[in-house]
Design an enzyme around this catalytic site. Structure first.
Site, PDB file in Angstrom:
ATOM      1  N   CYS A   1      91.441   1.034  -9.528  1.00 19.29           N
ATOM      2  CA  CYS A   1      91.610   1.810  -8.705  1.00 19.29           C
ATOM      3  C   CYS A   1      91.904   1.136  -7.451  1.00 19.29           C
ATOM      4  CB  CYS A   1      90.304   2.140  -8.846  1.00 19.29           C
ATOM      5  SG  CYS A   1      88.883   1.860  -8.732  1.00 19.29           S
TER       6      CYS A   1
ATOM      7  N   HIS B   1      94.743   8.210  -7.697  1.00 14.53           N
ATOM      8  CA  HIS B   1      94.331   7.203  -8.139  1.00 14.53           C
ATOM      9  C   HIS B   1      94.438   6.210  -9.561  1.00 14.53           C
ATOM     10  CE1 HIS B   1      90.818   9.092 -10.921  1.00 14.53           C
ATOM     11  NE2 HIS B   1      91.797   9.959 -10.828  1.00 14.53           N
TER      12      HIS B   1
ATOM     13  N   HIS C   1      84.437   3.522  -8.073  1.00 11.17           N
ATOM     14  CA  HIS C   1      85.124   3.995  -7.791  1.00 11.17           C
ATOM     15  C   HIS C   1      85.823   4.600  -6.839  1.00 11.17           C
ATOM     16  CE1 HIS C   1      88.948   5.398 -10.581  1.00 11.17           C
ATOM     17  NE2 HIS C   1      89.248   6.510  -9.616  1.00 11.17           N
TER      18      HIS C   1
END
Length: 345
Positions: free
Chosen positions: A261, A321, A309
């Site tokens: 990510c 993402h 994240h």
């Protein structure tokens, strides 16, 4: 809905990342780190329990991935600092050697002047003027010797300090390498267990799990593309991220063939000429914080209280993402997980 994201690892070696996703690594890591035996029922006969555990394992692995990324980034900085310090030690030793030679030359010149009292030398000299000239030269030589001695002591102290700093940097580098290895083992163990749990589900259960817990898609919703970016560079970064849609999630990777990510957001902004730190936690603080209501395309959205994240806002309530192992870079709703912050780079 349970949070469900992928371990976002900041990248050291590409081989380490790919290995984790291989079936062999999954089996090895499960055995090495005490996973539930294959003969055991991992979810008590309940697919829902297994699915919830997979979600949790992905989340835990992602947190470990960011620790791995941080340790890897720290390791790179320490290696550079150690190299500079070692260069300084080498230069310091060269200075010490040069000054020792200079001091030896001064001492030799004084020795050759003889050990006789200067007054007697003058009394018996057949050329007093010449002697006085030599005496003045020796006096200047003595002053130079004192100056060289003082400088020599300073250089020696600096050399001792630089050697001490090099030793400390080396010890810190070794500790960081150990932290990298620990985080890597945690990620491998979590991912191996998650994969093993997924393997216990039927194809229908796995498909149901994917539809229920992840609303991923490879296209932005209508209207998202036309939203204005926060800046021209944000627009360029978002364009790079869009070009990465469909590329695989690989923990520890920051492109261009695979991403975790924070690797995706770092790589995307690098294409726009902006250098972001490697971890999602550091990226959260890499710009101006704004509210979710103020989010513009190109802004960074961090998730969970530990910011483990991160995604890029595309507009119309969507983010882009790198989700989790087994998934590709894609679009998801901005509210897919609890939002912890919005950062405008």
């Amino acid at each position: 809905m349970a949070s469900h994201r992928r371990p976002s690892q900041s990248g050291l070696t590409h081989s380490a990342k790919v290995t984790v996703l291989s079936a062999a690594a999954v089996a090895t890591a499960a055995a090495a780190f005490g996973g539930v035996p294959a003969s055991a029922d991992p979810h008590g006969g309940s697919p829902q329990t297994a699915q919830a555990r997979v979600d949790r394992l992905f989340e835990e692995a992602e947190s470990a991935t960011e620790r791995y990324n941080a340790a890897g980034e720290r390791s790179v900085k320490l290696r550079r600092a150690l190299s500079r310090t070692q260069d300084g030690v080498a230069r310091g030793q060269e200075n010490v050697n040069r000054m020792r030679q200079a001091l030896g030359s001064v001492a030799g010149a004084q020795y050759r002047s003889g050990g006789m009292d200067p007054a007697l030398i003058l009394l018996f000299s057949s050329d007093p003027d010449s002697y006085l000239s030599r005496a003045e030269a020796l006096e200047r030589l003595g002053e130079r010797q004192n100056a060289v001695l003082r400088e020599f002591r300073v250089v020696q102290r600096e050399l001792v300090q630089e050697r001490s700093e090099a030793a400390r940097a080396l010890a810190e580098l070794e500790r960081t390498r150990a932290a990298v290895a620990r985080s890597k083992r945690v990620v491998e163990r979590k991912l191996a267990e998650a994969q093993r749990l997924l393997n216990t589900l039927t194809a229908r259960e796995r498909d149901k799990f994917t539809r229920a817990s992840r609303s991923g898609r490879d296209r932005a919703a209508p209207g998202a593309v036309g939203a204005p970016a926060a800046s021209s560079r944000a627009a360029a970064a978002l364009g790079a991220a869009r070009a990465a849609v469909g590329r695989p999630y690989v923990w520890g990777a920051n492109g261009p063939s695979g991403f975790d990510c924070s690797g995706l957001t770092q790589w995307s902004y690098a294409q726009a000429g902006i250098s972001l730190p490697r971890t999602s936690q550091a990226q959260r603080n890499a710009g101006r914080r704004v509210s979710l209501a103020e989010a513009r395309p190109g802004d960074l959205i961090t998730y969970r209280s530990d910011a483990s994240h991160i995604a890029m806002y595309v507009g119309n309530g969507q983010v882009l993402h790198a989700p989790y192992p087994g998934a590709s870079v894609r679009y998801d709703p901005v509210g897919m997980m609890p939002v912890s912050g919005v950062t405008r780079v």
